[in-house]
Design a protein around this motif. Structure first.
Motif, PDB file in Angstrom:
ATOM      1  N   ASN A  19      12.331 -47.202   5.970  1.00 16.04           N
ATOM      2  CA  ASN A  19      11.123 -46.561   5.392  1.00 16.04           C
ATOM      3  C   ASN A  19      10.097 -46.103   6.438  1.00 16.04           C
ATOM      4  N   PHE A  24      10.502 -43.716   2.284  1.00 14.78           N
ATOM      5  CA  PHE A  24      11.196 -44.645   1.382  1.00 14.78           C
ATOM      6  C   PHE A  24      12.611 -44.150   1.059  1.00 14.78           C
ATOM      7  N   ASP A  25      13.600 -44.980   1.351  1.00 17.99           N
ATOM      8  CA  ASP A  25      15.029 -44.687   1.097  1.00 17.99           C
ATOM      9  C   ASP A  25      15.541 -43.504   1.926  1.00 17.99           C
ATOM     10  N   HIS A 145      21.262 -47.245  -1.147  1.00 22.11           N
ATOM     11  CA  HIS A 145      20.258 -46.410  -0.475  1.00 22.11           C
ATOM     12  C   HIS A 145      20.710 -46.294   0.981  1.00 22.11           C
ATOM     13  N   ARG A 232      12.409 -54.031  -5.256  1.00 22.54           N
ATOM     14  CA  ARG A 232      12.616 -52.721  -5.900  1.00 22.54           C
ATOM     15  C   ARG A 232      12.235 -52.781  -7.381  1.00 22.54           C
ATOM     16  N   ASN A 247       3.139 -38.586   0.682  1.00 24.92           N
ATOM     17  CA  ASN A 247       4.228 -39.128   1.511  1.00 24.92           C
ATOM     18  C   ASN A 247       4.990 -38.036   2.255  1.00 24.92           C
ATOM     19  N   ASP A 274       1.661 -44.943   3.252  1.00 20.53           N
ATOM     20  CA  ASP A 274       2.626 -44.728   2.157  1.00 20.53           C
ATOM     21  C   ASP A 274       1.975 -44.960   0.807  1.00 20.53           C
ATOM     22  N   HIS A 277       5.876 -47.051  -2.128  1.00 22.72           N
ATOM     23  CA  HIS A 277       6.397 -48.411  -2.341  1.00 22.72           C
ATOM     24  C   HIS A 277       5.431 -49.514  -1.934  1.00 22.72           C
ATOM     25  N   GLN A 278       4.710 -49.349  -0.831  1.00 22.97           N
ATOM     26  CA  GLN A 278       3.868 -50.451  -0.353  1.00 22.97           C
ATOM     27  C   GLN A 278       2.787 -50.878  -1.351  1.00 22.97           C
ATOM     28  N   ALA A 311      12.106 -53.481   2.580  1.00 20.02           N
ATOM     29  CA  ALA A 311      11.531 -53.977   1.333  1.00 20.02           C
ATOM     30  C   ALA A 311      10.590 -55.157   1.578  1.00 20.02           C
TER      31      ALA A 311
END
Ligand SMILES: Nc1ncnc2c1ncn2[C@@H]1O[C@H](COP(=O)(O)OP(=O)(O)OP(=O)(O)O)[C@@H](O)[C@H]1O
Ligand SMILES: N[C@@H](CCO)C(=O)O
Length: 358
Positions: A19, A24-25, A145, A232, A247, A274, A277-278, A311
């Motif tokens: 990431n 992300f991914d 991923h 996730r 992003n 970010d 996700h964060q 993650a």
């Protein structure tokens, strides 16, 4: 496969941080902590031609990793690769020792490394000579991923995407993991009933970005595990256009900014932020927003940017110096939440290698 001769070899797979903030991914970075798998293959013994592989393990995760070849992630993946090539069993008299430096469930790509080690093990045991692209297909049937597995396989700072598959290939690539990697051997005297699901060709594609040699990675590793599945599960299904654009803008800048020497802290710190996700993972990692907001290039000379590693729960700080101050101040913040950390300064690693023993 010819089993006439003994042979032994070592597989070495690096840790990875996925990431790097906004990717992300998408992006992954290989790091100098390794999973080293030493394999010895002797001719099958006359007394027990079908003995299951002997697995031993030292280092990170040694107290929790399964040593049964049908339960261990690396050997399950190897068997999947073999079965896809018409080899239904492990060879007899197989001995495997794993020495692992990559902590489990911390956001440093331990599962991605185990999967890549398994693909390389299967390819070697079956003498399949799989090209890198095909190895990636197998890895992506297991870890879906591409960021960690791609960086672990090819090394460096890597961006990847999954090809859009047609309907048949999508179905082939979407089978449950339990079908790809059954956890039990077939009953005595039987073979597995169904053919294993073959990976579609060319699932993953990648490119390696440049990397300024002056940049090192500081991993601040909380002493608790967080499974990727759990990290996730807290993410939303949908995002606002504003957050996606936030992003995308940063990722586009980041991939070039990290290749420039000298690196520009102002540009990189902002480009490692970010919104995908964060913000959602902070509930699982107490102290995360304080660490990423309060440790900045202005307060910590040498720092370039700071983010969650994969993650989580590890924090990744990219820096050219000032490592101890960054790490100790992060430690102090985590301590206010009752969390202890360890920290390591890491370099960017090369990709996975298989070395035959003389
Ligand atoms: N060397 C290994 N051998 C066998 N199984 C492993 C190995 N390394 C990791 N695993 C399995 O993978 C699990 C951790 O995977 P998980 O995806 O949750 O975290 P991670 O890969 O360390 O973090 P991230 O994907 O965020 O970088 C372990 O609990 C273990 O079951
Ligand atoms: N991109 C993945 C990496 C963890 O394996 C995630 O953040 O969930």
């Amino acid at each position: 496969m010819s089993q006439a001769n003994s042979r032994s070899f070592t597989i070495r797979v690096p840790a990875t941080s996925a990431n790097i903030g906004p990717g992300f991914d998408v992006v992954g970075l290989s790091l100098t902590l390794h999973l080293t798998v030493t394999v010895t293959l002797a001719p099958p013994s006359a007394s027990d031609p079908a003995r299951p592989p002997r697995i031993s393990y030292s280092g990170e995760g040694a107290d929790e990793v399964p040593l049964d070849a049908y339960k261990n992630l690396t050997t399950r993946v190897a068997l999947y690769v073999l079965r896809c090539h018409g080899i239904s069993k492990f060879p007899g008299n197989l001995t495997i020792h794993c020495a692992n430096e990559i902590p489990f469930g911390r956001g440093l790509g331990s599962s991605g490394a185990a999967v890549i080690a398994g693909v390389l093990l299967g390819s070697e045991l079956g003498q399949l000579n799989l090209p890198v692209e095909r190895m990636l297909d197998f890895a992506l049937m297991v870890e879906r991923h591409p960021d960690n597995v791609t960086a672990a396989l090819v090394g460096g700072f890597v961006g990847s995407y999954l090809r859009e598959l047609d309907a048949a290939a999508t179905e082939a690539a979407s089978v449950p993991l339990s079908e790809v990697l059954p956890e039990y051997p077939p009953d005595a005297g039987e073979e597995w009933g169904m053919d294993p699901p073959q990976p579609p060709l060319g699932i993953g594609h990648y490119v390696r970005f440049g990397w300024s040699q002056s940049i090192k990675a500081l991993a601040i590793i909380p002493r608790f595990e967080l499974s990727t599945a759990k990290a996730r599960s807290v993410l939303p299904q949908e995002y606002s256009r504003k957050d996606l654009v936030f992003n995308l803008q940063r990722l586009a800048v980041l991939t070039t900014a990290l290749a420039r020497t000298p690196p520009d802290p102002e540009l990189i710190y902002e480009a490692m932020k970010d919104r995908v996700h964060q913000p959602y993972r902070k509930t699982l990692i107490p102290g995360l927003p304080e660490v990423t907001n309060n440790i900045t290039p202005a307060t910590h000379p040498g720092l370039l940017g700071i983010c969650l590693s994969g993650a989580g729960p590890t924090i990744l700080a990219l820096a050219t110096g000032g490592f101890e101050a960054i790490a100790e101040d992060a430690r102090a913040i985590f301590q206010t939440h009752g969390i202890e950390v360890d920290w390591k300064i890491l370099e960017i690693a090369g990709g996975s290698v298989v070395e035959p023993h003389p």
